[in-house]
Design a protein around this motif. Structure first.
Motif, PDB file in Angstrom:
ATOM      1  N   PRO A  49      63.584  -0.898  27.528  1.00  0.00           N
ATOM      2  CA  PRO A  49      64.489   0.157  28.212  1.00  0.00           C
ATOM      3  C   PRO A  49      64.667   1.147  27.745  1.00  0.00           C
ATOM      4  CG  PRO A  49      65.372  -2.081  28.175  1.00  0.00           C
ATOM      5  CD  PRO A  49      64.079  -2.469  27.428  1.00  0.00           C
ATOM      6  N   GLU A  50      64.661   1.100  26.027  1.00  0.00           N
ATOM      7  CA  GLU A  50      64.827   2.394  25.356  1.00  0.00           C
ATOM      8  C   GLU A  50      63.568   3.443  25.444  1.00  0.00           C
ATOM      9  OE1 GLU A  50      66.212  -1.210  22.653  1.00  0.00           O
ATOM     10  OE2 GLU A  50      64.669  -1.042  24.277  1.00  0.00           O
ATOM     11  N   LEU A  51      62.513   3.010  26.003  1.00  0.00           N
ATOM     12  CA  LEU A  51      61.458   3.945  26.155  1.00  0.00           C
ATOM     13  C   LEU A  51      61.111   4.011  27.575  1.00  0.00           C
ATOM     14  CD1 LEU A  51      59.126   2.572  23.313  1.00  0.00           C
ATOM     15  CD2 LEU A  51      60.792   4.526  23.129  1.00  0.00           C
ATOM     16  N   ALA A  52      61.894   3.786  28.565  1.00  0.00           N
ATOM     17  CA  ALA A  52      61.767   3.886  30.031  1.00  0.00           C
ATOM     18  C   ALA A  52      61.246   5.595  30.334  1.00  0.00           C
ATOM     19  CB  ALA A  52      62.796   3.370  30.734  1.00  0.00           C
ATOM     20  N   SER A  53      61.728   6.427  29.547  1.00  0.00           N
ATOM     21  CA  SER A  53      61.591   7.774  29.684  1.00  0.00           C
ATOM     22  C   SER A  53      60.321   8.512  29.271  1.00  0.00           C
ATOM     23  CB  SER A  53      62.731   8.516  29.575  1.00  0.00           C
ATOM     24  OG  SER A  53      63.326   8.310  28.206  1.00  0.00           O
ATOM     25  N   TYR A  54      59.698   7.478  28.596  1.00  0.00           N
ATOM     26  CA  TYR A  54      58.481   7.861  27.590  1.00  0.00           C
ATOM     27  C   TYR A  54      57.213   7.434  28.227  1.00  0.00           C
ATOM     28  CZ  TYR A  54      61.917   9.125  23.710  1.00  0.00           C
ATOM     29  OH  TYR A  54      62.702   9.802  23.349  1.00  0.00           O
ATOM     30  N   SER A  55      56.175   8.368  28.113  1.00  0.00           N
ATOM     31  CA  SER A  55      54.766   8.028  28.510  1.00  0.00           C
ATOM     32  C   SER A  55      53.895   8.370  27.459  1.00  0.00           C
ATOM     33  CB  SER A  55      54.392   8.793  29.798  1.00  0.00           C
ATOM     34  OG  SER A  55      54.650  10.184  29.676  1.00  0.00           O
ATOM     35  N   ALA A  56      52.593   7.922  27.602  1.00  0.00           N
ATOM     36  CA  ALA A  56      51.670   7.840  26.676  1.00  0.00           C
ATOM     37  C   ALA A  56      50.350   8.313  27.236  1.00  0.00           C
ATOM     38  CB  ALA A  56      51.440   6.805  25.658  1.00  0.00           C
ATOM     39  N   TRP A  57      49.462   9.077  26.512  1.00  0.00           N
ATOM     40  CA  TRP A  57      47.938   8.988  26.977  1.00  0.00           C
ATOM     41  C   TRP A  57      47.103   8.872  25.699  1.00  0.00           C
ATOM     42  CZ3 TRP A  57      43.577  12.161  26.515  1.00  0.00           C
ATOM     43  CH2 TRP A  57      42.451  11.837  27.765  1.00  0.00           C
ATOM     44  N   VAL A  58      46.340   8.088  25.539  1.00  0.00           N
ATOM     45  CA  VAL A  58      45.579   7.604  24.194  1.00  0.00           C
ATOM     46  C   VAL A  58      44.141   7.637  24.593  1.00  0.00           C
ATOM     47  CG1 VAL A  58      45.423   5.944  22.594  1.00  0.00           C
ATOM     48  CG2 VAL A  58      47.779   6.207  23.863  1.00  0.00           C
ATOM     49  N   VAL A  59      43.364   8.026  23.582  1.00  0.00           N
ATOM     50  CA  VAL A  59      41.841   8.029  23.423  1.00  0.00           C
ATOM     51  C   VAL A  59      41.592   7.026  22.742  1.00  0.00           C
ATOM     52  CG1 VAL A  59      39.866   9.263  22.858  1.00  0.00           C
ATOM     53  CG2 VAL A  59      41.760  10.445  23.914  1.00  0.00           C
ATOM     54  N   ASN A  60      40.477   5.974  23.205  1.00  0.00           N
ATOM     55  CA  ASN A  60      40.518   4.747  22.481  1.00  0.00           C
ATOM     56  C   ASN A  60      39.428   5.018  21.254  1.00  0.00           C
ATOM     57  OD1 ASN A  60      41.441   2.572  23.918  1.00  0.00           O
ATOM     58  ND2 ASN A  60      40.098   3.130  25.584  1.00  0.00           N
ATOM     59  N   ARG A  61      39.431   4.260  20.164  1.00  0.00           N
ATOM     60  CA  ARG A  61      38.797   4.629  18.901  1.00  0.00           C
ATOM     61  C   ARG A  61      37.196   4.400  19.099  1.00  0.00           C
ATOM     62  NH1 ARG A  61      39.079   6.774  14.274  1.00  0.00           N
ATOM     63  NH2 ARG A  61      41.360   6.273  14.433  1.00  0.00           N
ATOM     64  N   ASN A  62      36.685   3.600  19.657  1.00  0.00           N
ATOM     65  CA  ASN A  62      35.339   3.227  19.760  1.00  0.00           C
ATOM     66  C   ASN A  62      34.537   3.228  21.284  1.00  0.00           C
ATOM     67  OD1 ASN A  62      34.980   2.749  16.678  1.00  0.00           O
ATOM     68  ND2 ASN A  62      35.928   0.888  16.930  1.00  0.00           N
ATOM     69  N   GLU A  63      35.444   3.795  22.015  1.00  0.00           N
ATOM     70  CA  GLU A  63      34.656   4.055  23.489  1.00  0.00           C
ATOM     71  C   GLU A  63      34.912   5.297  23.955  1.00  0.00           C
ATOM     72  OE1 GLU A  63      36.900   0.998  25.688  1.00  0.00           O
ATOM     73  OE2 GLU A  63      37.057  -0.158  24.003  1.00  0.00           O
ATOM     74  N   ASN A  64      34.364   5.764  24.820  1.00  0.00           N
ATOM     75  CA  ASN A  64      34.510   7.274  25.227  1.00  0.00           C
ATOM     76  C   ASN A  64      35.452   6.914  26.459  1.00  0.00           C
ATOM     77  OD1 ASN A  64      34.297   9.859  25.712  1.00  0.00           O
ATOM     78  ND2 ASN A  64      32.370   9.680  26.845  1.00  0.00           N
ATOM     79  N   THR A  65      36.611   6.438  26.270  1.00  0.00           N
ATOM     80  CA  THR A  65      37.476   5.974  27.459  1.00  0.00           C
ATOM     81  C   THR A  65      39.068   6.512  26.815  1.00  0.00           C
ATOM     82  OG1 THR A  65      37.662   3.776  26.600  1.00  0.00           O
ATOM     83  CG2 THR A  65      36.230   4.369  28.285  1.00  0.00           C
ATOM     84  N   ALA A  66      39.952   6.723  28.002  1.00  0.00           N
ATOM     85  CA  ALA A  66      41.218   6.717  27.509  1.00  0.00           C
ATOM     86  C   ALA A  66      42.243   5.868  28.477  1.00  0.00           C
ATOM     87  CB  ALA A  66      41.763   8.084  27.677  1.00  0.00           C
ATOM     88  N   TRP A  67      43.498   5.791  28.014  1.00  0.00           N
ATOM     89  CA  TRP A  67      44.376   4.953  28.746  1.00  0.00           C
ATOM     90  C   TRP A  67      45.898   5.631  28.648  1.00  0.00           C
ATOM     91  CZ3 TRP A  67      48.455   2.838  26.214  1.00  0.00           C
ATOM     92  CH2 TRP A  67      48.376   2.449  24.838  1.00  0.00           C
ATOM     93  N   SER A  68      46.619   5.478  29.665  1.00  0.00           N
ATOM     94  CA  SER A  68      47.706   5.933  29.871  1.00  0.00           C
ATOM     95  C   SER A  68      48.894   4.961  30.168  1.00  0.00           C
ATOM     96  CB  SER A  68      47.966   7.034  30.680  1.00  0.00           C
ATOM     97  OG  SER A  68      47.748   6.637  32.232  1.00  0.00           O
ATOM     98  N   VAL A  69      50.145   5.084  30.081  1.00  0.00           N
ATOM     99  CA  VAL A  69      51.147   4.216  30.606  1.00  0.00           C
ATOM    100  C   VAL A  69      52.500   5.005  30.770  1.00  0.00           C
ATOM    101  CG1 VAL A  69      52.142   3.891  28.155  1.00  0.00           C
ATOM    102  CG2 VAL A  69      52.597   2.142  29.607  1.00  0.00           C
ATOM    103  N   ASN A  70      53.162   4.511  31.948  1.00  0.00           N
ATOM    104  CA  ASN A  70      54.311   5.376  32.410  1.00  0.00           C
ATOM    105  C   ASN A  70      53.792   6.778  32.901  1.00  0.00           C
ATOM    106  OD1 ASN A  70      55.896   3.218  31.780  1.00  0.00           O
ATOM    107  ND2 ASN A  70      56.946   3.810  30.146  1.00  0.00           N
ATOM    108  N   ASP A  71      52.740   7.014  33.264  1.00  0.00           N
ATOM    109  CA  ASP A  71      51.874   8.620  33.191  1.00  0.00           C
ATOM    110  C   ASP A  71      52.458   8.862  34.871  1.00  0.00           C
ATOM    111  OD1 ASP A  71      51.103  10.868  33.233  1.00  0.00           O
ATOM    112  OD2 ASP A  71      48.835  10.128  33.065  1.00  0.00           O
TER     113      ASP A  71
END
Length: 249
Positions: free
Chosen positions: A227-249
Motif C-alpha cells: 500500500p505504501e508504494l501504490a503511487s510508485y512505478s518502475a521500469w527496469v532493464v534486466n542484467r543479462n538479457e536484452n529485455t526490460a520489465w515494468s510494474v504499476n506502469d
C-alpha cells in the motif's frame, strides 16, 4: 520568467529549470547553493569531517547528529523495511552511507525552496534523480515534463519517455559510474538489474527503490504491491538479457 541554472557540486553537475511569473531566481539559487553546500558537509563520505564520516568511524552517534541527518537516517530505515533489506545503507563498505537516498531527498528540498521563491514550474536534476513540479510552459500551454530513460548500452538512445506534472523519477545504473552499488545480502557488487528507474511522489524514496532494484532485479517487483508504494512505478532493464520489465506502469 524561466531560468536555467547549474551548480557544480558533489563531484557532478546539478541542473535547475524553474519558471514562474513572480520567481525570484537570484534569491532562490543563492539559498539552494547554500543548502547544497550544507548537504555536502553533512553527508559526504569523501570529507573526513562530514557528519556521515563521523558516524561511519564512530566519532558521532546518530542521536547527536543534526536534524537533517536524523531525518534521512529515519527515512532510510523505512526504505530498508519496504525493500526487505535490498536497500540498506548500513550494510555497505565503511559503514552508514545514505548516498542512495540523499540525492533524491535533497532534490525535493531544493524544489521546495524554488517554490517558496515563486517558482510555479520546476525541474531539478541531481545526477539522475529528478524532482518535478507543475509541468512546463510551452507557449502558454502547461504540459507535463517529458523525461527520457536511456538505453544503458547506448546512453544517447532514449528507450522510454515518462511524462510527469508533479513528482519524481530516479534512475540507477552502472553505465555512468561503473558497478558501484553493493548487494547488502552478499557484500558483492549488485547484479539484479542493468538499470532501474522509479517514478513516484517522493524523490528520496524513488532513489532508494531504484538502488534496491539494482540489487533485487525482478524479485523487487512485489514491493510495488505494498500500500505504501501504490503511487510508485518502475521500469527496469534486466542484467543479462536484452529485455526490460515494468510494474504499476
Amino acid at each position: 520568467m524561466r531560468q536555467r541554472h547549474t551548480i557544480d557540486a558533489w563531484g557532478t553537475k546539478l541542473y535547475f529549470d524553474c519558471d514562474g511569473e513572480s520567481f525570484d531566481s537570484d534569491a532562490a539559487f543563492a539559498e539552494i547553493a547554500a543548502f547544497v553546500s550544507l548537504i555536502d558537509d553533512l553527508f559526504s563520505t569523501y570529507k573526513p569531517d562530514s557528519v556521515v564520516s563521523q558516524l561511519r568511524d564512530g566519532r558521532m552517534q546518530i542521536g547527536d547528529a543534526p536534524a537533517d541527518v536524523i531525518e534521512v537516517a529515519n527515512l532510510c530505515a523505512v526504505a530498508k523495511d519496504l525493500t526487505e533489506g535490498a536497500f540498506d545503507p548500513w550494510a555497505v563498505p565503511g559503514g552508514f552511507d545514505p548516498s542512495g537516498y540523499v540525492k533524491g531527498w535533497a532534490a525535493d528540498k531544493c524544489a521546495d525552496i524554488a517554490q517558496e521563491h515563486g517558482a510555479q514550474r520546476v525541474q531539478i536534476n541531481f545526477a539522475g534523480d529528478l524532482a518535478l513540479r507543475g509541468g512546463f510552459n510551452d507557449a502558454g500551454v502547461i504540459k507535463p515534463w517529458s523525461i527520457g530513460i536511456s538505453n544503458p548500452d547506448n546512453t544517447q538512445e532514449v528507450v522510454k519517455v515518462v511524462e510527469i506534472f508533479d513528482g519524481a523519477i530516479a534512475t540507477s545504473g552502472d553505465y555512468e559510474r561503473g558497478a558501484h552499488i553493493h548487494d547488502p545480502y552478499t557484500g558483492m557488487i549488485a547484479i539484479g538489474a542493468r538499470s532501474a528507474s522509479v517514478i513516484g511522489p517522493d524523490a528520496g524514496l524513488c532513489d532508494a527503490l531504484a538502488t534496491a532494484l539494482m540489487v533485487a532485479g525482478k524479485d523487487g517487483g512485489k514491493w510495488f504491491g505494498l500500500p505504501e508504494l501504490a503511487s510508485y512505478s518502475a521500469w527496469v532493464v534486466n542484467r543479462n538479457e536484452n529485455t526490460a520489465w515494468s510494474v504499476n506502469d
